[in-house]
Write an enzyme that holds these catalytic residues in place. Structure first.
Site, short mmCIF file in Angstrom:
data_model
loop_
_atom_site.label_atom_id
_atom_site.label_comp_id
_atom_site.label_asym_id
_atom_site.label_seq_id
_atom_site.Cartn_x
_atom_site.Cartn_y
_atom_site.Cartn_z
N GLY A 439 4.31 -1.81 2.13
CA GLY A 439 5.01 -2.88 2.06
C GLY A 439 4.90 -3.75 3.24
O GLY A 439 4.70 -4.93 3.04
N HIS A 701 0.02 6.08 11.85
CA HIS A 701 0.85 6.40 12.82
C HIS A 701 0.02 6.14 14.04
O HIS A 701 0.41 6.44 15.11
CB HIS A 701 1.67 7.62 12.89
CG HIS A 701 2.82 7.69 11.92
ND1 HIS A 701 2.64 8.14 10.53
CD2 HIS A 701 4.09 7.10 11.90
CE1 HIS A 701 3.50 7.99 10.01
NE2 HIS A 701 4.25 7.49 10.40
N1 GLN Z 1 8.51 -0.77 3.18
C1 GLN Z 1 8.54 -0.13 4.42
C2 GLN Z 1 7.24 -0.63 5.23
O1 GLN Z 1 6.19 -0.69 4.72
C3 GLN Z 1 8.61 1.31 4.42
C4 GLN Z 1 8.64 1.76 5.81
C5 GLN Z 1 8.99 3.53 5.86
O2 GLN Z 1 8.80 4.04 4.98
N2 GLN Z 1 9.54 3.94 6.84
O3 GLN Z 1 7.30 -0.70 6.55
#
Ligand code: GLN
Ligand code: ZN
Length: 765
Positions: A439, A701
């Site tokens: 996203g 991450h």
């Molecule tokens: N749609 C969100 C993003 O891509 C999902 C974030 C998440 O899973 N923490 O940032």
């Protein structure tokens, strides 16, 4: 009745620590400047708690990244691979390379695994053990901080160093090889704990806090044995210093018998999360134990003012049963999970603000409770009348009624997944191993400053919209160039995936400075659900439709799910959580419908918080899933068969809940797996997941860029366990925290790997 605290937020009121760490990582400041920021925060925290008259003030609750990683350094649990990086000269760089990985000058060392801290939104770095793991005192942090706190607080009697207890520490880690059980390391680790405790005693410490949150879990027989052994040894060899064991996040009545032959000086229990345990614990205390009972009364995970009447009742009951000299009072858990000071909030409606309390206010509440016990009843009366005052801000009868009318039809798609899948495949014509992202795309300085300017009204709505649209067009072109199959609009208009919605929903508010640490330097600002929740109008439709209009490829609409909105907010505590969940779910459902009506064919409803809301004890799971799955399905079941619902979750420990995840009945789920090298796939040997799935193929991450080959290997691994017609290829989470430089190459490698898979693996179907 001593008043104490388990831990204080360490990010600094203006997120000074975050900023300093990030500046250090990008070589903008040196380690001395970083250390100075840390020192200032500690001094400020100690002074605040001293001013609030606490009798015992925590020390070593500060951390530059994570307190579990601090423990690993204290105990010398450091993988060879980090030691072998020749460029690392200082402990702080060693520490950060464990947390974040190291990729420089031809070196490519991965970060350690990170996972959720119990049922919170805090993440810790998972310790890794060898079969013959040696433990030895490596880092001097705890001793240095103790010396520092002595200089500030003068009275060493008041300082309570905090450590994770040996049993929980082992429990929270994992074995690097399969040939042993980490709990068997207890005999190696205990002598080091004893050494640490003795050293702390030598420098005059009176109280030390050993956190043993494992006590609130369903402990195995082995863990229980290990626990008895550990504290038998510690009490045998550590006389002359007071040890407080703390439990938090749930009750420990099932495990209280463990304390029969253990003589630690105090036990802390959480009577916010489980007030029913008090009875049983008191009966144990009055007959079997000489320990002091520390009552965790103030909610360290939520921001509401304490209900004094209810706390006083618990205090009085305790005093009555074991006497005044055997009770302490405290927050239930570390205040790490709440923001620092409500006084830095200037725009919250006064009636709501009056009911709120952040870390600083919470430690003063202990003072109030003490004063009430000493006879100042007026404090009690004003608290009760404040909390009882009703107002239309908090309550909307219409919304309450609608939530009660939700029927079974509202939580079912029209047809079974197989029928939907067929229709969707016919309509979308996606290749095998379709690629997508989760996203968000990098949130650059430019974007953040744009949103800031708009918020401060330095930019008109039109100008702002225009600029955001430019970013959207740009990210679409980039995705087309990379040749992704299902595109996203990038989420540039969102500071945060929950806050964005809470700002638009009735009954929720965002704070200005209510930051809470999520992991390392990453902080979140949870919104507050204070009243009945409703959708006022479209929240995302305009952006998503604009994005779709700019490309021929499929554009995925992006929403945050009801469970996540709820889980990542501070939730009202005056009605059952299921009611709040249903209200939010209905609001999202209306948005889903609006997106579908506007021509959006794929809609992702993110639920990354589903697992972390899971109760810590298995017996409570069913009732949790009852309301949470229902909430997701309220949001997602409203669409036609042809509309594809995605969901996303960013954690890999699924094996025990896969059946529930399948119950969500999302057409596609994207999920984290890369950090644990697709360990998740094991689950599919026992449970065949019915719908489509995108196991994350690289770890977002860490700044490390994955190679085509390693991504391909993961896809290949996945395709051996799952039907390839159900497999998607995607990163393990959103890309907002990453830099464009990393993202472009990583995604190019990812699409290359997917194409390679189409060539080499399509015969597996
Ligand atoms: N749609 C969100 C993003 O891509 C999902 C974030 C998440 O899973 N923490 O940032
Ligand atoms: Zn995620």
């Amino acid at each position: 009745m001593l008043k104490h605290n388990l831990g204080y937020p360490r990010i600094g009121i203006k997120r000074e620590l975050k900023k300093a760490c990030e500046a250090y990582w990008s070589n903008k400041i040196d380690s001395n400047a970083l250390f100075e920021v840390g020192r200032k925060i500690r001094v400020e925290n100690w002074k605040t708690q001293e001013k609030a008259n606490l009798d015992l003030i925590p020390c070593n609750d500060f951390s530059f990244y994570d307190h579990v990683l601090d423990m690993s350094l204290l105990l010398g649990v450091i993988s060879e691979s980090y030691f072998s990086i020749p460029k690392i000269h200082s402990n702080i760089d060693l520490y950060f390379s464990m947390a974040r990985g190291f990729q420089k000058n031809g070196w490519d060392i991965k970060a350690m695994e990170m996972t959720k801290w119990f049922n919170t939104n805090y993440h810790y770095i998972v310790p890794e053990f060898n079969k013959n793991q040696k433990f030895f005192i490596f880092s001097k942090k705890i001793f240095d901080e103790l010396e520092e706190s002595k200089r500030i607080l003068k009275l060493v009697k008041k300082i309570k160093p905090v450590l994770i207890g040996p049993v929980s520490y082992l429990f929270l880690g994992k074995e690097k090889e399969k040939s042993f059980h980490r709990m068997d390391l207890i005999e190696n680790i205990i002598p080091v704990y004893i050494k640490i405790i003795k050293k702390l005693k030598e420098v005059g410490v009176h109280w030390i806090q050993l956190d043993e949150p494992i006590l609130v879990l369903d402990m195995s027989e082995k863990e229980k044995e290990v626990f008895k052994y550990a504290y038998g040894e510690i009490s045998k060899f550590c006389s002359g210093i007071n040890i407080m064991l703390t439990s938090y996040f749930d009750g420990i009545s099932d495990n209280i018998s463990l304390f029969q032959n253990i003589s630690v000086q105090a036990l802390h229990i959480d009577v916010v999360e489980d007030s029913t345990q008090l009875e049983k614990i008191l009966s144990f205390f009055s007959s079997e134990s000489k320990m002091i009972l520390s009552l965790g009364l103030i909610d360290g995970k939520n921001i509401w003012k304490n209900n004094y009447a209810s706390s006083i009742q618990k205090i009085e009951k305790t005093i009555e049963s074991i006497g005044e000299d055997r009770i302490m009072i405290a927050p239930n858990c570390s205040l790490l999970h709440v923001p620092i000071d409500i006084e830095s909030e200037h725009s919250i409606h006064i009636d709501i603000k009056n009911r709120m309390s952040f870390a600083k206010q919470k430690i003063y509440e202990l003072n109030d409770l003490e004063r009430i016990i000493k006879g100042e009843k007026s404090i009690l009366f004003s608290n009760s009348s404040l909390l009882e005052k009703s107002s239309s801000i908090f309550c909307d009868q219409k919304i309450k009624e609608r939530a009660t009318k939700i029927t079974d039809k509202d939580i079912e798609r029209d047809n079974h997944f197989h029928i939907r899948q067929k229709k969707q495949k016919e309509k979308f014509h996606l290749p095998l191993f379709p690629t997508t992202t989760i996203g968000s795309f990098p949130q650059t300085k430019e974007i953040r400053s744009l949103r800031n300017k708009f918020r401060k009204k330095e930019l008109s709505q039109e100008k702002y919209d225009e600029k955001i649209k430019n970013f959207i067009v740009d990210v679409i072109r980039k995705q087309e160039e990379i040749d992704l199959d299902v595109l996203v609009h990038g989420e540039f208009e969102r500071t945060d995936m929950v806050e964005y919605f809470s700002d638009k929903l009735k009954g929720m508010l965002s704070t200005e400075n209510g930051w809470v640490q999520s992991y390392g330097s990453r902080c979140v600002k949870p919104p507050v659900i204070y009243g009945d929740v409703d959708r006022i109008g479209d929240m995302t439709v305009e952006w998503i439709c604009f994005a779709q209009s700019q490309t021929k490829k499929l554009m995925k609409g992006m929403l945050t799910g009801p469970v996540t909105i709820l889980q990542w907010s501070f939730v009202r505590n005056d009605q059952p959580i299921s009611h709040t969940a249903n209200q939010i779910a209905w609001a999202i459902r209306e948005e889903v419908l609006s997106l579908e009506r506007s021509g959006i064919q794929i809609i992702q409803i993110d639920e990354p918080a589903l697992r972390e809301g899971l109760p810590l004890k298995k017996k409570d799971w069913k009732s949790y899933f009852d309301w949470s799955i229902k909430a997701f399905r309220i949001s997602s079941s409203v669409v036609k068969d042809e509309t594809q619902i995605h969901t996303h979750m960013c954690y890999s420990e699924f094996n025990d809940i896969f059946e529930y995840i399948a119950d969500l009945d999302a057409d596609v789920i994207t999920i984290e797996t890369s950090r644990s090298k697709m360990e998740l796939l094991k689950a599919f040997s026992v449970f065949s997941y019915p719908n489509e799935i995108g196991p994350g193929v690289y770890d977002i991450h860490s700044p490390r860029i994955p190679t085509v080959e390693e991504i391909f290997d993961l896809i290949e691994k996945a395709s051996k366990k799952l039907s390839i017609k159900n497999l998607w290829v995607n990163p393990d989470c959103g890309l907002k925290t990453r830099k464009w430089k990393e993202v472009l190459i990583s995604l190019q490698n990812m699409t290359k790997a997917a194409k390679m898979a189409r060539l080499k693996l399509s015969n597996l179907s």
